[in-house]
Design a protein around this motif. Structure first.
Motif, short mmCIF file in Angstrom:
data_model
loop_
_atom_site.label_atom_id
_atom_site.label_comp_id
_atom_site.label_asym_id
_atom_site.label_seq_id
_atom_site.Cartn_x
_atom_site.Cartn_y
_atom_site.Cartn_z
N THR A 115 0.83 -1.20 0.00
CA THR A 115 0.00 0.00 0.00
C THR A 115 0.87 1.26 0.00
O THR A 115 0.64 2.20 -0.76
CB THR A 115 -0.96 -0.03 1.22
OG1 THR A 115 -1.69 -1.24 1.16
CG2 THR A 115 -1.91 1.14 1.18
N GLN A 147 -6.31 3.74 4.75
CA GLN A 147 -4.85 3.91 4.64
C GLN A 147 -4.47 4.42 3.24
O GLN A 147 -3.72 5.39 3.08
CB GLN A 147 -4.16 2.55 4.89
CG GLN A 147 -2.63 2.64 4.92
CD GLN A 147 -1.96 1.27 4.79
OE1 GLN A 147 -2.62 0.23 4.68
NE2 GLN A 147 -0.64 1.27 4.79
N ASP A 190 -4.15 -1.96 -5.75
CA ASP A 190 -3.54 -2.51 -4.53
C ASP A 190 -4.32 -3.77 -4.12
O ASP A 190 -5.54 -3.83 -4.30
CB ASP A 190 -3.65 -1.45 -3.42
CG ASP A 190 -2.85 -1.82 -2.19
OD1 ASP A 190 -1.99 -2.73 -2.28
OD2 ASP A 190 -3.07 -1.19 -1.13
N THR A 191 -3.62 -4.76 -3.62
CA THR A 191 -4.31 -5.98 -3.17
C THR A 191 -3.96 -6.26 -1.70
O THR A 191 -3.10 -5.60 -1.13
CB THR A 191 -3.90 -7.19 -4.02
OG1 THR A 191 -2.48 -7.35 -3.94
CG2 THR A 191 -4.30 -7.00 -5.47
MG LIG Z 1 -1.84 -2.98 2.18
#
Ligand SMILES: [Mg+2]
Ligand SMILES: Nc1nc2c(ncn2[C@@H]2O[C@H](COP(=O)(O)OP(=O)(O)O)[C@@H](O)[C@H]2O)c(=O)[nH]1
Length: 473
Positions: A115, A147, A190-191
């Motif tokens: 991330t 986030q 993003d994963t």
């Molecule tokens: Mg992450």
């Protein structure tokens, strides 16, 4: 600093080597042992350490020194070469294509820095003027969306996610589609990277990849894993189409050298490294300058360039042919390139007697050197050796092949012809006018043949060259 300990150890090794009064076998041996200690401490795999240092030692002892290069410089060069090779050699080429949509899928296990790296990459490409969008498909970590949202907002990049949706694949596809519709050029997905079993995680990554069809899958690896990074890189490379790797946390880790070399050993290119938690702590990875910095020689490219130049040996045959005015198109190209290295080609042409050439021709020579290369690549060897056979149909073919116009090819050929006449004229003039007056040659022009009669400092035009002017008009 990135790989602080390894950098300090290598820097010391180089300093010690430089400080030695003389470099003999024992000194080389001691340098090699220093290197081994430094690399092992950075968690580089034992076999790799011994392999790389054996190569350095052999080259340091056996290789002939290029002229003007001392033994110490040579050894530093060998250390640099082999360590850069250990880290992949050439930088991995950029895959992002402008004016189209690039979907990037980020994979890697939870905590590796995905991330954070999505934010860094988005920032990196945004600064390069790309339209960027980021997608959150992490359905596992509570607050994952927040986030990424915080990160994206801090760099003013649009984000898409839906904390209520629990299907990661749906999320990825929906988000990517939204940004495709909005004409974003770079879409970073993003994963989560979290599953109880590695098998399940791999299955999910594979499924996302098959449905999303990203242009590039980037694996994010934690640099503090050291040589353990090898296994992770391998598992991901076997299940997904990992195009490149980003190794993170190289700022704090003592094992980063191990991680980098292990990743390279899997054959996947490292494109960026993460060197801090901040959004700008991302660096494009170029092994040459990276190792240069580790060795405490930030200007390593300067040293390498010096060595490369020292290794260029003048080609005697070319020089002889040039002298007789019997040069081929290849010869002329090489000569002009060598001259350009020494300064503006125009002033060299003037010094070489080219004041008789019309100014526009000298300008043409200056600007068109790169064009020459493309054109020459479209000719057969026979044509390059015998330019006089290049007439209409051949000109047309070469023009097509090199993407130049017919006239441009004709002009280049004309220029070659004029150069040839000029050199022939000069040589004839010199033979007649200044017979036997030294064969000093032209000092300081690599690859440039010496013109008899032109001693050092003797740049004056010999008699006989005057009067050529008319011919070239
Ligand atoms: Mg992450
Ligand atoms: N020192 C340092 N910390 C990093 C770096 N990249 C990520 N982190 C930290 O690693 C932790 C996990 O990062 P995160 O991006 O959430 O990992 P993810 O689970 O893969 O998405 C966070 O505390 C980040 O701040 C880096 O390059 N250097």
């Amino acid at each position: 600093m990135v790989l602080e300990n390894l950098g300090r150890a290598l820097d010391n090794t180089v300093r010690r080597l430089r400080g030695l009064p003389k470099v003999d076998k024992d000194a080389i041996r001691a340098t090699i042992q220093d290197l081994q200690r430094a690399l092992l401490a950075a968690d580089v795999k034992v076999e790799l350490v011994f392999d790389v240092t054996a190569k350095i030692e052999k080259r340091a002892m056996d290789e002939k020194l290029p002229p003007g290069i001392n033994r110490k410089e040579h050894i530093i060069r060998c250390i640099h070469d082999e360590l850069s090779h250990l880290l992949g050699g050439q930088p991995a080429p950029m895959r992002i294509k402008p004016n189209r949509q690039n979907i990037i899928l980020m994979v890697g296990i939870q905590g590796s820095g995905k991330t954070t790296t999505v934010g860094k990459l988005a920032n990196y490409y945004k600064k390069k003027q790309f339209r960027v969008g980021v997608v959150c498909s992490d359905t596992w970590r509570p607050g994952a969306y927040d986030q990424l949202k915080q990160l994206a907002e801090s760099i003013e990049v649009p984000i898409w996610g839906d904390p209520k949706e629990k299907n990661a694949i749906k999320l990825a596809i929906k988000g990517a589609k939204k940004f495709v519709d909005e004409k974003c050029e770079i879409i970073i997905v993003d994963t989560a990277g979290r599953h109880k079993e590695e098998k399940d995680l791999m299955k999910e990554m594979q499924e996302i990849e098959q449905k999303l069809l990203p242009d590039e899958t980037i694996l994010v690896l934690d640099g503090s894993l050291g040589q353990q990074a090898y296994n992770q890189a391998k598992v991901f490379a076997e299940t997904t189409k990992v195009g490149s790797i980003i190794v993170t946390k190289l700022d704090g880790s003592a094992k980063g050298g191990g991680a980098l070399s292990a990743v390279v050993a899997t054959g996947a290119p490292i494109r960026f490294i993460g060197e801090g938690e901040k959004v700008d702590a991302l660096e494009a990875f170029d092994p040459t300058s990276f190792v240069g910095n580790l060795l405490g020689i930030p200007d390593i490219k300067g040293l390498l360039e010096k060595i490369k130049e020292a290794q260029i040996e003048p080609e005697e045959d070319v020089a002889k042919r040039f002298m007789k005015g019997n040069f081929t198109l290849d010869d002329l190209y090489k000569q002009m390139k060598a001259m350009r290295k020494m300064g503006p080609l125009k002033s060299w042409l003037t010094k070489l007697g080219g004041q008789n050439l019309p100014d526009e021709m000298k300008d043409v020579a200056e600007q068109q050197l790169d064009k020459w290369k493309v054109v020459l690549d479209s000719m057969t060897q026979y044509e390059k050796d015998n330019p006089m056979i290049i007439k209409k149909s051949r000109i047309a073919r070469v023009a097509r092949g090199s993407g130049q116009s017919y006239t441009e090819i004709k002009n280049l050929l004309k220029q070659y012809d004029q150069m040839k006449k000029m050199v022939k004229g000069m040589v004839r003039g010199m033979r007649g006018g200044r017979k036997g007056k030294g064969k000093g040659g032209m000092p300081g022009i690599p690859g440039m043949p010496g013109f008899p009669g032109m001693g050092p400092g003797g740049m004056k035009l010999p008699p006989g060259v005057k009067g050529l002017k008319k011919k070239f008009r």
